[in-house]
Write an enzyme that holds these catalytic residues in place. Structure first.
Site, PDB file in Angstrom:
ATOM      1  CB  CYS A 296      57.584 -15.842 -53.711  1.00  0.00           C
ATOM      2  SG  CYS A 296      58.872 -15.896 -54.969  1.00  0.00           S
TER       3      CYS A 296
ATOM      4  CB  CYS B 212      57.265 -16.949 -61.846  1.00  0.00           C
ATOM      5  SG  CYS B 212      56.022 -16.984 -60.557  1.00  0.00           S
TER       6      CYS B 212
HETATM    7 FE1  FES Z   1      57.032 -17.419 -58.728  1.00  0.00          FE
HETATM    8 FE2  FES Z   1      58.174 -17.636 -56.395  1.00  0.00          FE
HETATM    9  S1  FES Z   1      59.150 -17.624 -58.341  1.00  0.00           S
HETATM   10  S2  FES Z   1      56.079 -17.469 -56.828  1.00  0.00           S
END
Ligand code: FES
Length: 154
Positions: free
Chosen positions: A108, A35
């Site tokens: 995460c 992400c």
């Molecule tokens: Fe990347 Fe939570 S979406 S750390």
């Protein structure tokens, strides 16, 4: 019983331990290739009852709300733990009252776990924190492509 989203919202309403510990003994920084989020954690140790334990832990995040909520929980939970005890905490344990993260959010929690392990590794290597970039912003500026490969960024 409150939902996971409610618990995250609650944690975000009053996030704990945000920002740098200027005289930290260790700092760890990680990035998620999934992400592009980044998280840095600082640890400050103290002597208590003949043991070296974490006195304070703090974090700075360029990340999603779940990562911030987990980091807030984790930095509270780390107080009073030895480096070894901290090393043995799983991402699930670090999430504390948030409970098990939904499948889409597991990384995460792993981001927080990774930052902690990176900081503990740096602590073991007795690396002075002053040798590291002071802010995540500095790291982001150094890596403008967003192609962040996993874990140690320092
Ligand atoms: Fe990347 Fe939570 S979406 S750390």
């Amino acid at each position: 019983m409150s939902s996971f989203e409610d618990k995250v919202r609650e944690a975000l309403a009053n996030p704990q331990n945000q920002g740098e510990i200027p005289d930290a003994d260790a700092v760890g920084t990680v990035g998620s290739p999934e992400c592009g989020d980044m998280l840095r954690m600082w640890l400050k140790f103290t002597e208590k009852d003949g043991k070296r334990v974490i006195d304070r832990a703090s974090f700075q995040a360029f990340g999603c709300q779940t990562a911030i909520a987990v980091a807030s929980m984790a930095t509270e939970l780390l107080k009073g733990k030895t480096a070894e005890e901290a090393q043995n905490l799983s991402a699930r344990e670090l999430a504390g009252d948030l409970g098990a993260l939904p499948p889409m959010k597991i990384h995460c929690g792993q981001l927080v776990e990774g930052a902690l392990r990176n900081a503990l590794d740096n602590s073991a290597a007795a690396q002075p924190s002053s040798a590291m970039a002071p802010t995540l912003a500095a790291d982001l500026n150094r890596q403008p492509t967003g192609k962040i490969r996993i874990v140690p960024l320092d």
